[in-house]
Design a protein around this motif. Structure first.
Motif, short mmCIF file in Angstrom:
data_model
loop_
_atom_site.label_atom_id
_atom_site.label_comp_id
_atom_site.label_asym_id
_atom_site.label_seq_id
_atom_site.Cartn_x
_atom_site.Cartn_y
_atom_site.Cartn_z
N ASN A 9 30.73 86.11 36.42
CA ASN A 9 30.26 85.38 35.24
C ASN A 9 30.50 83.89 35.46
O ASN A 9 31.61 83.50 35.80
N CYS A 11 29.54 79.53 34.50
CA CYS A 11 28.86 78.41 33.84
C CYS A 11 28.59 77.38 34.93
O CYS A 11 29.46 77.13 35.77
N GLU A 68 31.56 87.17 27.85
CA GLU A 68 31.70 86.50 26.54
C GLU A 68 32.49 85.20 26.69
O GLU A 68 32.21 84.21 26.01
N TRP A 71 30.29 82.31 27.63
CA TRP A 71 29.64 81.68 26.48
C TRP A 71 30.61 80.80 25.70
O TRP A 71 30.27 79.68 25.30
N ALA A 74 31.19 77.68 27.64
CA ALA A 74 30.02 76.79 27.64
C ALA A 74 29.95 75.99 26.33
O ALA A 74 29.70 74.78 26.34
N ARG A 75 30.20 76.69 25.21
CA ARG A 75 30.15 75.99 23.91
C ARG A 75 31.21 74.90 23.86
O ARG A 75 31.00 73.81 23.32
N SER A 87 24.80 75.74 31.83
CA SER A 87 24.04 76.99 31.93
C SER A 87 25.02 78.15 32.05
O SER A 87 26.07 78.03 32.67
N VAL A 88 24.65 79.26 31.45
CA VAL A 88 25.51 80.45 31.47
C VAL A 88 24.77 81.55 32.21
O VAL A 88 23.60 81.83 31.90
N ARG A 110 19.29 88.89 26.90
CA ARG A 110 18.61 87.89 26.08
C ARG A 110 17.66 88.58 25.10
O ARG A 110 17.57 88.19 23.94
N TYR A 175 20.41 82.31 36.01
CA TYR A 175 20.68 82.10 34.58
C TYR A 175 19.40 81.88 33.80
O TYR A 175 18.38 81.45 34.36
N ASP A 177 19.97 80.87 30.24
CA ASP A 177 20.42 80.19 29.02
C ASP A 177 21.11 78.89 29.38
O ASP A 177 22.04 78.87 30.19
#
Ligand code: ATP
Ligand code: MG
Length: 398
Positions: A9, A11, A68, A71, A74-75, A87-88, A110, A175, A177
């Protein structure tokens, strides 16, 4: 039997402005990497599976134990100055079958979050050690995914989903997103400033703008105490917390200013009080800056917004400052400042009513066109140096 491909996983953090900085680039990258590591290791960002940050060909790579977490990271990272996009997705080996699997997993995910109908593959290879070129990659990956998602349509213009595949340094990054970052430069790359921080709307936005350009900010607040309650002090502490995710405001100093305002209100003509309050604030700001190793003052002034913010008054107040006074909002309209305060999360706090030194001993008709020739002789009769020394001893950190 072929080995199962390993998925990680990830970013990918993009930062193009730093990329433009030539010789400074390694320093900026180190700074940004350190800032990201610090932000993600804090108690405010609990990541269950941990996070490793490294540099890969012009980007930073975050590898996380849990999708998770990617995400959540990333936020969090999108708020850090210097970050343009995050990007994730997944990292896997540079084999097409592994890329298809990663892509399918991400595209199905998605679909569950936000159904899509059209897609496009955007593949590139950073170096030529992967034999297939980008055009060909787009074509073959697109064809395979179209077979796996036969009810969906490939669309070149404005597709619902863009699947990115990057062949970089021996890995494939996949990715679909991407979120926008705040841009700017990493905090710590531009030295330190002292920001005169009220609990009002403007100065938190001004402070944020300087942080986004890479400055560290020492916030300096003048409270009305002991003449007023300490509401404004609680508000600036809360504002500092609200700005914490951006990572630039590491110190907040508070000056109980009420008794100096009382003295000034007795010693100078009523219409000039505000000019004198502000000159004393700037004198204290300069002294604090020297202690803090800061190279400029920052205020939230915008031209003509209130009586003290005319060009004449700015000239008379600035004359006490040895250091440059930066006013990042000087040409900004109120509505623009409100919009920005809403975006960065300070609006609600700034809208709470409070008494600070601004509300104290205010004249009915403040001078809007002060003259240096009138103000300076009066100023020179006041025990300013002694007051500044006393204030420096009495200020406290929150
Ligand atoms: P703000 O919304 O930032 O309070 P303002 O529009 O109310 O600004 P003024 O009160 O004239 O305008 O203040 C102009 C600037 O002076 C502020 O943006 C801030 O930088 C500084 N300032 C004003 N009051 C204080 C205070 N109590 N403590 C620290 N700085 C202050
Ligand atoms: Mg104010």
């Amino acid at each position: 039997m072929a080995q199962e491909p390993v998925f990680r996983n990830i970013c990918l953090v993009h930062y193009h402005e730093i990329g433009l900085k030539g010789r400074n680039r390694p320093r900026f990258e180190r700074q940004l990497k350190g800032n990201i590591e610090k932000a993600l290791s804090g108690a405010a960002s609990p990541l269950t599976g941990g996070c490793v940050v490294s540099r890969i060909s012009g980007r930073l790579l975050l590898v996380l134990g849990d999708f998770e977490d990617a995400w959540a990271a990333a936020r969090r990272v999108a708020l850090i100055p210097g970050v343009v996009r995050v990007s994730v997705g997944l990292r896997t080996v540079q084999q097409l079958e592994a890329v298809y699997e990663a892509a399918q997993w991400l595209m199905e995910r998605r679909e569950a979050a936000a159904p899509w109908q059209t897609f496009k593959v955007d593949a590139r290879r950073a170096n030529t050690n992967f034999a297939t070129d980008s055009m060909e990659l787009n074509r073959i990956i697109g064809q395979e995914l179209h077979e796996r998602f036969s009810e969906k349509t490939i669309r070149m213009q404005d597709p619902d989903l863009r699947l990115h595949v990057e062949m970089v340094e021996g890995s494939a990054f996949v990715y679909c997103d991407t979120m926008r970052g705040v841009g700017g430069l990493p905090v710590g790359s531009a030295g330190r400033v002292v920001c005169l921080l009220s609990a009002g709307l403007d100065s938190p936005v001004a402070a944020w703008r300087l942080m986004r350009r890479g400055a560290r900010v020492t916030a300096l607040h003048f409270s009305g105490r002991p003449e007023t309650p300490d509401t404004s002090e609680h508000l600036v502490v809360a504002l500092k917390d609200a700005l914490a995710p951006y990572g630039g405001m590491d110190r907040l100093l508070i000056v109980p200013f009420g008794s100096y305002q009382r003295s000034l209100s007795l010693l100078v003509p009523a219409d000039l009080r505000v000019i004198f309050y502000r000159r004393l604030m700037f004198a204290v700001g300069n002294a604090v800056a020297e202690r803090e190793g800061a190279k400029a003052l920052v205020t939230g002034e915008s031209l003509g917004q209130v009586a003290s913010q005319t060009l004449d008054n700015i000239l008379v107040v600035d004359a006490v400052s040895q250091l440059p006074v930066l006013r990042p909002l000087i040409g900004t309209d109120k509505q623009e400042i409100i919009d920005e305060a809403l975006r960065i999360g300070t609006f609600e706090l700034s809208s709470q009513s409070h008494e600070d030194c601004c509300t104290l001993f205010m004249p009915r008709n403040p001078e809007t066109h002060a003259k240096l020739s009138v103000v300076e002789p009066l100023w020179n009769e006041l025990p300013i140096a002694a007051w500044v020394d006393e204030i420096l001893t009495g200020l406290y950190q929150r």
